[in-house]
Scaffold this motif. Structure first.
Motif, PDB file in Angstrom:
ATOM      1  N   TYR A 299       5.551 -22.646  21.087  1.00  0.00           N
ATOM      2  CA  TYR A 299       6.060 -23.908  21.626  1.00  0.00           C
ATOM      3  C   TYR A 299       5.129 -24.422  22.722  1.00  0.00           C
ATOM      4  O   TYR A 299       4.824 -25.612  22.797  1.00  0.00           O
ATOM      5  CB  TYR A 299       7.474 -23.701  22.168  1.00  0.00           C
ATOM      6  N   GLU A 300       4.661 -23.521  23.566  1.00  0.00           N
ATOM      7  CA  GLU A 300       3.763 -23.921  24.655  1.00  0.00           C
ATOM      8  C   GLU A 300       2.426 -24.414  24.122  1.00  0.00           C
ATOM      9  O   GLU A 300       1.809 -25.308  24.702  1.00  0.00           O
ATOM     10  CB  GLU A 300       3.569 -22.752  25.617  1.00  0.00           C
ATOM     11  N   MET A 301       1.964 -23.820  23.010  1.00  0.00           N
ATOM     12  CA  MET A 301       0.728 -24.296  22.385  1.00  0.00           C
ATOM     13  C   MET A 301       0.901 -25.721  21.853  1.00  0.00           C
ATOM     14  O   MET A 301       0.001 -26.548  21.952  1.00  0.00           O
ATOM     15  CB  MET A 301       0.318 -23.370  21.235  1.00  0.00           C
ATOM     16  N   ARG A 302       2.062 -25.996  21.278  1.00  0.00           N
ATOM     17  CA  ARG A 302       2.313 -27.310  20.700  1.00  0.00           C
ATOM     18  C   ARG A 302       2.507 -28.370  21.768  1.00  0.00           C
ATOM     19  O   ARG A 302       2.051 -29.499  21.627  1.00  0.00           O
ATOM     20  CB  ARG A 302       3.555 -27.254  19.805  1.00  0.00           C
ATOM     21  N   PHE A 303       3.220 -28.014  22.825  1.00  0.00           N
ATOM     22  CA  PHE A 303       3.548 -28.970  23.875  1.00  0.00           C
ATOM     23  C   PHE A 303       3.112 -28.386  25.210  1.00  0.00           C
ATOM     24  O   PHE A 303       3.907 -27.780  25.932  1.00  0.00           O
ATOM     25  CB  PHE A 303       5.045 -29.277  23.875  1.00  0.00           C
ATOM     26  N   GLY A 304       1.846 -28.564  25.548  1.00  0.00           N
ATOM     27  CA  GLY A 304       1.271 -27.926  26.721  1.00  0.00           C
ATOM     28  C   GLY A 304       1.915 -28.326  28.024  1.00  0.00           C
ATOM     29  O   GLY A 304       1.876 -27.575  29.008  1.00  0.00           O
ATOM     30  N   ASP A 305       2.541 -29.508  28.077  1.00  0.00           N
ATOM     31  CA  ASP A 305       3.151 -29.977  29.318  1.00  0.00           C
ATOM     32  C   ASP A 305       4.630 -29.610  29.418  1.00  0.00           C
ATOM     33  O   ASP A 305       5.332 -30.080  30.315  1.00  0.00           O
ATOM     34  CB  ASP A 305       3.009 -31.495  29.438  1.00  0.00           C
ATOM     35  N   ALA A 306       5.103 -28.786  28.487  1.00  0.00           N
ATOM     36  CA  ALA A 306       6.530 -28.444  28.478  1.00  0.00           C
ATOM     37  C   ALA A 306       6.884 -27.540  29.657  1.00  0.00           C
ATOM     38  O   ALA A 306       6.142 -26.620  29.986  1.00  0.00           O
ATOM     39  CB  ALA A 306       6.892 -27.753  27.172  1.00  0.00           C
ATOM     40  N   GLU A 307       8.015 -27.814  30.275  1.00  0.00           N
ATOM     41  CA  GLU A 307       8.529 -26.974  31.351  1.00  0.00           C
ATOM     42  C   GLU A 307       9.734 -26.213  30.817  1.00  0.00           C
ATOM     43  O   GLU A 307      10.806 -26.776  30.598  1.00  0.00           O
ATOM     44  CB  GLU A 307       8.919 -27.828  32.558  1.00  0.00           C
ATOM     45  N   LEU A 308       9.547 -24.927  30.606  1.00  0.00           N
ATOM     46  CA  LEU A 308      10.599 -24.099  30.035  1.00  0.00           C
ATOM     47  C   LEU A 308      11.331 -23.350  31.137  1.00  0.00           C
ATOM     48  O   LEU A 308      10.716 -22.906  32.118  1.00  0.00           O
ATOM     49  CB  LEU A 308      10.008 -23.099  29.045  1.00  0.00           C
ATOM     50  N   PRO A 309      12.640 -23.169  30.982  1.00  0.00           N
ATOM     51  CA  PRO A 309      13.383 -22.355  31.958  1.00  0.00           C
ATOM     52  C   PRO A 309      12.948 -20.903  31.876  1.00  0.00           C
ATOM     53  O   PRO A 309      12.334 -20.466  30.900  1.00  0.00           O
ATOM     54  CB  PRO A 309      14.837 -22.537  31.516  1.00  0.00           C
ATOM     55  N   ASP A 310      13.267 -20.138  32.912  1.00  0.00           N
ATOM     56  CA  ASP A 310      12.860 -18.735  32.950  1.00  0.00           C
ATOM     57  C   ASP A 310      13.428 -17.967  31.769  1.00  0.00           C
ATOM     58  O   ASP A 310      12.776 -17.080  31.216  1.00  0.00           O
ATOM     59  CB  ASP A 310      13.309 -18.096  34.269  1.00  0.00           C
ATOM     60  N   THR A 311      14.654 -18.262  31.399  1.00  0.00           N
ATOM     61  CA  THR A 311      15.269 -17.623  30.234  1.00  0.00           C
ATOM     62  C   THR A 311      15.611 -18.706  29.220  1.00  0.00           C
ATOM     63  O   THR A 311      16.433 -19.577  29.491  1.00  0.00           O
ATOM     64  CB  THR A 311      16.547 -16.860  30.634  1.00  0.00           C
ATOM     65  N   VAL A 312      14.972 -18.663  28.090  1.00  0.00           N
ATOM     66  CA  VAL A 312      15.200 -19.664  27.058  1.00  0.00           C
ATOM     67  C   VAL A 312      15.453 -18.949  25.735  1.00  0.00           C
ATOM     68  O   VAL A 312      14.811 -17.941  25.420  1.00  0.00           O
ATOM     69  CB  VAL A 312      13.987 -20.621  26.939  1.00  0.00           C
ATOM     70  N   SER A 313      16.408 -19.440  24.964  1.00  0.00           N
ATOM     71  CA  SER A 313      16.738 -18.845  23.671  1.00  0.00           C
ATOM     72  C   SER A 313      16.016 -19.590  22.568  1.00  0.00           C
ATOM     73  O   SER A 313      15.493 -20.696  22.755  1.00  0.00           O
ATOM     74  CB  SER A 313      18.247 -18.908  23.439  1.00  0.00           C
ATOM     75  N   LEU A 314      15.999 -18.980  21.396  1.00  0.00           N
ATOM     76  CA  LEU A 314      15.367 -19.616  20.248  1.00  0.00           C
ATOM     77  C   LEU A 314      16.117 -20.885  19.858  1.00  0.00           C
ATOM     78  O   LEU A 314      15.520 -21.874  19.429  1.00  0.00           O
ATOM     79  CB  LEU A 314      15.318 -18.638  19.067  1.00  0.00           C
ATOM     80  N   GLU A 315      17.426 -20.869  20.041  1.00  0.00           N
ATOM     81  CA  GLU A 315      18.224 -22.063  19.755  1.00  0.00           C
ATOM     82  C   GLU A 315      17.828 -23.214  20.664  1.00  0.00           C
ATOM     83  O   GLU A 315      17.700 -24.365  20.224  1.00  0.00           O
ATOM     84  CB  GLU A 315      19.707 -21.738  19.921  1.00  0.00           C
TER      85      GLU A 315
END
Length: 313
Positions: free
Chosen positions: A118-134
Motif C-alpha cells: 500500500y505504501e509503495m502504491r500511495f507514497g503520501d499515505a498516512e497509516l495509523p500505527d495499527t491498521v488491519s487488512l480490512e
C-alpha cells in the motif's frame, strides 16, 4: 541464481527466430531471404531470463545449454505481454521463494508486506500505527475512486465506474475494455518477473484463491501509473482492446518494467534491500547453488552431504 537488475542483458526477448545449439553456442537463426539466414549468438551465461515470443521455435540441445547456464526460459505472448509457461533451471536458488513462503505463512509478516504494498502504491499515505487488512482495502478503494474521478475529469468523459463482466464483454465502455486488455498485458509481464526469480505466483499477500494471486498483488503496484492513464486516453477508440495492447507493448522499453518488478519484489520480501547493488554483491547473486542445504528448526541451515548419525553403527 538471482537476476541481475542492473544488467541490461538480464532479460532478452526473442520473436520470429529459431533458437538452436551449434558448435559455438546457442544462437538465433533469422531468415532474412530465400537464400540467407543470419545468426545472432545469445550470451547465455550473461542472461537471467530468456523470453520466447509466439514466433520462436527452440531445440532441446539449446534448452539444455540454457538450463546449464542457469537461464530461466519463459514462453510469452507478442512483445512479452503475456506469460504462458516457464522453465526454471535446477540451479536457480530457492532464496526468494523461501522468503516469500516465510512471509506468507506468518499472519503478522503477511500483513506487513500488504502494508508495504500500500505504501509503495500511495507514497503520501498516512497509516495509523495499527491498521488491519480490512482498513487497507477501504483506503485503497477510496484512493482508486478519487483517481478514477480525476482521470475522468481530465478526459471529459463524465462519471466512470470500473466494471468487469466477461459474460457481457462487448457491452462495456471503451475505457473498461482498454483497462482490462492493458491489465492482462501487465499481468503477463509481472508473471514473467516472478518466474524469473523462482517465486510462486499463487502465494499472494492480498489476493488469494488463484494461481495468479501474487501476480495480481504486484500488478496493483503499477496500475495507477501505467494501465489506468492508458485506458482513459483510449475513451474514444474504436478498438480499445487492440490499441491498449499495442501501446502497452510500445511503452515497455521506455518503462523498463521487468527490472523494476524484480527490484520491488525483492524490497517487499526483504525490507531494507538497497536499490543499488555493488559489483561484488551482484557477482555473488549469480553464483550457482552447488549444494543443497538441510533445514533445522533450532540451528537453521546445516550442510548437506554429512552423516549425522550419533554413535557407532
Amino acid at each position: 541464481m538471482l537476476p541481475r537488475v542492473a544488467d541490461s542483458l538480464s532479460f532478452l526477448y526473442l520473436d520470429m527466430v529459431r533458437v538452436v545449439q551449434d558448435d559455438t553456442g546457442v544462437c538465433a537463426q533469422i531468415q532474412v531471404g530465400d537464400n540467407r539466414t543470419d545468426l545472432v549468438y545469445i550470451p547465455t551465461a550473461a542472461l537471467s531470463c530468456l523470453l520466447l515470443g509466439p514466433g520462436v521455435s527452440i531445440t532441446a540441445p539449446a534448452l539444455t545449454t540454457l538450463a546449464r547456464h542457469g537461464t530461466s526460459v519463459v514462453c510469452v505472448g507478442a512483445g512479452g505481454v503475456r506469460a504462458y509457461a516457464g522453465i526454471l533451471p535446477d540451479s536457480l536458488t530457492t532464496h526468494w521463494l523461501e522468503q516469500q513462503v516465510a512471509a506468507w505463512a506468518d499472519p503478522a509478516r503477511r500483513l506487513t508486506v500488504a502494508i508495504r504494498m500500500y505504501e509503495m502504491r500511495f507514497g503520501d499515505a498516512e497509516l495509523p500505527d495499527t491498521v488491519s487488512l480490512e482498513q487497507l482495502r477501504g483506503m485503497e478503494g477510496q484512493r482508486m475512486k478519487a483517481l478514477y474521478k480525476i482521470l475522468a475529469q481530465q478526459h471529459g468523459i463524465g462519471r466512470f465506474r470500473r466494471n468487469y463482466h466477461p459474460n457481457q464483454w462487448h457491452a462495456q465502455d471503451p475505457v473498461n475494455l482498454a483497462l482490462s486488455a492493458a491489465n492482462t498485458s501487465l499481468y503477463g509481464i509481472v508473471h514473467t518477473g516472478l518466474l524469473a526469480l523462482g517465486l510462486s505466483p499463487a502465494l499472494g499477500f492480498v489476493h488469494a484463491g488463484t494461481q495468479h494471486a501474487f501476480v495480481y498483488d504486484i500488478a496493483d503496484l503499477y496500475k495507477a501509473e501505467i494501465t489506468l492513464p492508458l485506458a482513459f486516453a483510449l475513451h474514444e477508440s474504436s478498438n480499445p482492446e487492440q490499441e491498449a495492447r499495442r501501446r502497452f507493448r510500445e511503452n515497455l522499453q521506455l518503462l523498463r518494467l521487468l527490472p523494476r518488478i524484480v527490484r520491488d519484489v525483492q524490497a517487499l520480501l526483504t525490507p531494507g534491500t538497497s536499490d543499488t547493488v555493488s559489483d561484488t554483491e551482484e557477482r555473488s547473486e549469480r553464483c550457482d547453488v552447488e549444494m543443497v542445504h538441510l533445514w533445522d528448526p533450532k540451528t537453521g541451515v546445516l550442510p548437506a552431504g554429512v552423516n549425522y548419525a550419533s554413535g557407532g553403527a
